[in-house]
Design a protein around this motif. Structure first.
Motif, PDB file in Angstrom:
ATOM      1  N   GLY A  78      32.942  38.409  50.981  1.00  0.00           N
ATOM      2  CA  GLY A  78      31.948  38.574  49.916  1.00  0.00           C
ATOM      3  C   GLY A  78      31.851  39.992  49.400  1.00  0.00           C
ATOM      4  O   GLY A  78      32.264  40.941  50.052  1.00  0.00           O
ATOM      5  N   THR A  79      31.330  40.125  48.181  1.00  0.00           N
ATOM      6  CA  THR A  79      31.256  41.428  47.524  1.00  0.00           C
ATOM      7  C   THR A  79      29.849  41.778  47.071  1.00  0.00           C
ATOM      8  O   THR A  79      29.601  42.904  46.696  1.00  0.00           O
ATOM      9  N   VAL A  80      28.942  40.847  47.066  1.00  0.00           N
ATOM     10  CA  VAL A  80      27.588  40.968  46.534  1.00  0.00           C
ATOM     11  C   VAL A  80      27.590  41.145  45.009  1.00  0.00           C
ATOM     12  O   VAL A  80      26.970  40.371  44.297  1.00  0.00           O
ATOM     13  N   VAL A  81      28.322  42.165  44.524  1.00  0.00           N
ATOM     14  CA  VAL A  81      28.258  42.454  43.089  1.00  0.00           C
ATOM     15  C   VAL A  81      29.383  41.803  42.277  1.00  0.00           C
ATOM     16  O   VAL A  81      29.400  41.908  41.069  1.00  0.00           O
ATOM     17  N   GLY A  82      30.291  41.142  42.922  1.00  0.00           N
ATOM     18  CA  GLY A  82      31.444  40.588  42.212  1.00  0.00           C
ATOM     19  C   GLY A  82      31.141  39.265  41.547  1.00  0.00           C
ATOM     20  O   GLY A  82      29.984  38.875  41.381  1.00  0.00           O
TER      21      GLY A  82
ATOM     22  N   LEU B 178      31.879  36.292  42.680  1.00  0.00           N
ATOM     23  CA  LEU B 178      31.666  35.179  43.598  1.00  0.00           C
ATOM     24  C   LEU B 178      30.268  35.236  44.193  1.00  0.00           C
ATOM     25  O   LEU B 178      29.545  36.201  44.059  1.00  0.00           O
ATOM     26  N   GLU B 179      29.924  34.164  44.918  1.00  0.00           N
ATOM     27  CA  GLU B 179      28.584  34.015  45.475  1.00  0.00           C
ATOM     28  C   GLU B 179      28.271  35.075  46.528  1.00  0.00           C
ATOM     29  O   GLU B 179      29.158  35.587  47.185  1.00  0.00           O
ATOM     30  N   GLY B 180      27.001  35.348  46.720  1.00  0.00           N
ATOM     31  CA  GLY B 180      26.608  36.172  47.851  1.00  0.00           C
ATOM     32  C   GLY B 180      25.452  37.085  47.537  1.00  0.00           C
ATOM     33  O   GLY B 180      25.493  37.817  46.565  1.00  0.00           O
ATOM     34  N   ASP B 181      24.393  37.007  48.356  1.00  0.00           N
ATOM     35  CA  ASP B 181      23.296  37.953  48.174  1.00  0.00           C
ATOM     36  C   ASP B 181      23.414  39.017  49.270  1.00  0.00           C
ATOM     37  O   ASP B 181      24.082  38.810  50.282  1.00  0.00           O
ATOM     38  N   PRO B 182      22.799  40.200  49.072  1.00  0.00           N
ATOM     39  CA  PRO B 182      23.038  41.326  49.972  1.00  0.00           C
ATOM     40  C   PRO B 182      22.798  41.027  51.456  1.00  0.00           C
ATOM     41  O   PRO B 182      23.618  41.400  52.295  1.00  0.00           O
TER      42      PRO B 182
ATOM     43  N   ALA C 104      21.470  34.219  40.567  1.00  0.00           N
ATOM     44  CA  ALA C 104      20.944  33.908  41.897  1.00  0.00           C
ATOM     45  C   ALA C 104      22.003  33.159  42.692  1.00  0.00           C
ATOM     46  O   ALA C 104      22.656  32.250  42.196  1.00  0.00           O
ATOM     47  N   SER C 105      22.186  33.557  43.941  1.00  0.00           N
ATOM     48  CA  SER C 105      23.203  32.935  44.776  1.00  0.00           C
ATOM     49  C   SER C 105      22.704  31.604  45.321  1.00  0.00           C
ATOM     50  O   SER C 105      21.513  31.447  45.581  1.00  0.00           O
ATOM     51  N   THR C 106      23.625  30.657  45.515  1.00  0.00           N
ATOM     52  CA  THR C 106      23.231  29.409  46.180  1.00  0.00           C
ATOM     53  C   THR C 106      23.370  29.543  47.690  1.00  0.00           C
ATOM     54  O   THR C 106      22.932  28.689  48.436  1.00  0.00           O
ATOM     55  N   ASP C 107      24.027  30.634  48.153  1.00  0.00           N
ATOM     56  CA  ASP C 107      24.097  30.884  49.596  1.00  0.00           C
ATOM     57  C   ASP C 107      22.715  31.292  50.080  1.00  0.00           C
ATOM     58  O   ASP C 107      22.148  32.259  49.593  1.00  0.00           O
ATOM     59  N   THR C 108      22.201  30.576  51.048  1.00  0.00           N
ATOM     60  CA  THR C 108      20.910  30.961  51.600  1.00  0.00           C
ATOM     61  C   THR C 108      21.023  30.979  53.113  1.00  0.00           C
ATOM     62  O   THR C 108      22.002  30.483  53.680  1.00  0.00           O
TER      63      THR C 108
ATOM     64  N   PHE D 117      27.417  38.600  57.463  1.00  0.00           N
ATOM     65  CA  PHE D 117      28.856  38.358  57.659  1.00  0.00           C
ATOM     66  C   PHE D 117      29.538  39.634  58.162  1.00  0.00           C
ATOM     67  O   PHE D 117      30.316  39.612  59.111  1.00  0.00           O
ATOM     68  N   TYR D 118      29.248  40.745  57.467  1.00  0.00           N
ATOM     69  CA  TYR D 118      29.916  42.014  57.791  1.00  0.00           C
ATOM     70  C   TYR D 118      29.585  42.460  59.218  1.00  0.00           C
ATOM     71  O   TYR D 118      30.456  42.875  59.964  1.00  0.00           O
TER      72      TYR D 118
END
Lengths: 220, 140
Positions: A63-67, A69-73, A204-208, A79-80
């Motif tokens: 994930g990149t947060v700002v890219g 693809l999906e992902g909130d900080p 808004a990300s769908t990853d929760t 993950f990191y």
């Protein structure tokens, strides 16, 4: 490079093979969203990160947060941390449900890829840290003056940000200024910033994190 | 004209002494140990540069490290000098920051040697002009 779709036992066998043959094993996560985004019977991607670190792959897209693809900080931080830290403390805000001691198990380097460009460098350094592979695909090849200019732009932007961070400056706020200044001595960076300055992916990300407070005697 | 690109700040302009001091202060804050190294052979696979004394462990002020850097520059004015900051954190135990702080006035670069292998296979090797120009017995 392998994908998740080859299956978990095959991933581990290939990890052994790659180590024996002096190869770095890059794991692209194609296929993951078919089950990591299933809310009723899926597996969270954080768990996949854990398995893949144990399997011995060297890189994984996380994930990149700002890219694009999906992902909130906070999810991505979970993950990191799972991939990189020697010990994990319970922190439900980033999806860690209990303390975990990884002892001396090898780390797995997260890869940030998909829609990132040099104009976001201050955010990337802040959100992802320095133990990360930044993959600029379109952000390199899409440079109007060619791939070499694209690579130079990305590298100069990153170095300018690391210099500023190490100097103790507030690189997140001053980020655009730092990039502008670096671009004065670097034509490829200036061209890249002009081209991609307006590209952002704010949705808004769908990853929760998918957790509810565990009922205890005290709360009952 | 070649410009050697190695290390953390390889594509940026060489740091000024004021900037260098700030980077050193950062390494002190992080608890890294700085090693000063120099070489006349900048080949990318040459990982054995000559050490300038011992790595500077547990030195709390940047002035001491800058003094050693300037001593190294005085003693070896026309070669490459770099500093390596070593992070001894368990699980890292590796160089965390490394960059060139001095270059020779003329950087001659590298040349490509093509060796004809079996079945017209070409084996490529990169070599430093800097090493070639030194006559026998002059380098070590």
């Amino acid at each position: 490079m392998i994908d998740l779709i080859i299956g978990y036992t095959a991933i581990q066998s290939i990890a052994y093979w790659a180590r024996k043959n002096d190869l770095i094993l890059h794991l692209h996560r194609a296929g993951h969203s078919t089950y990591t985004r299933q809310k009723n019977h899926g597996i969270n991607f954080r768990v996949i990160c854990k398995w893949m670190r144990m399997s011995g792959v060297d890189h994984i897209h996380a994930g990149t947060v700002v890219g694009k693809l999906e992902g909130d900080p906070s999810t991505v931080k979970g993950f990191y941390d799972t991939l990189l830290l020697p010990t994990l403390k319970e922190n439900r805000a980033i999806g860690l449900f209990f303390d975990m001691d990884w002892a001396s198990l090898r780390k797995c380097l997260p890869v940030a890829s998909g829609g990132i460009h040099c104009g976001q460098m201050h955010q990337l350094v802040q959100l992802l840290g320095e133990d990360v592979v930044l993959q600029f695909g379109g952000g390199t090849i899409g440079h109007p003056d060619g791939i070499q200019s694209g690579a130079t732009a990305n590298r100069v932007a990153l170095e300018a940000m690391i210099i500023a961070r190490n100097e103790g400056r507030n690189y997140v706020e001053e980020g655009p200024e730092i990039l502008k200044k670096a671009a004065k001595d670097c034509r490829p960076l200036q061209v890249a910033l002009d081209l991609w300055k307006a590209i952002t992916f704010n949705y808004a990300s769908t990853d929760t994190l998918d957790f509810e407070a565990t009922p205890t005697k005290a709360s009952a | 004209m070649t410009r050697l690109q190695q290390g953390t700040f390889s594509l940026s302009a060489d740091l000024t002494d004021a900037q260098l001091k700030k980077q050193i202060e950062y390494t002190i804050k992080k608890g890294f140990a700085i090693g000063i190294e120099w070489t006349d052979d900048p080949h990318p696979r040459n990982s054995y540069w000559e050490m300038w004394g011992l790595p500077l462990f547990d030195i709390p002020d940047a002035a001491t490290i800058l003094y050693e850097i300037n001593e190294a520059r005085k003693a070896h004015p026309n070669v490459y000098i770099k500093i390596n900051a070593f992070d001894n954190t368990r699980g890292v135990e590796s160089t965390a920051l490394s960059f060139i702080i001095q270059r020779p006035t003329f950087e001659p670069g590298f040349y490509l040697v093509r060796q004809e292998g079996k079945g017209r296979n070409i084996i490529y090797t990169l070599q430093s002009y800097a090493v070639q120009s030194g006559a026998e017995g002059t380098r070590y």
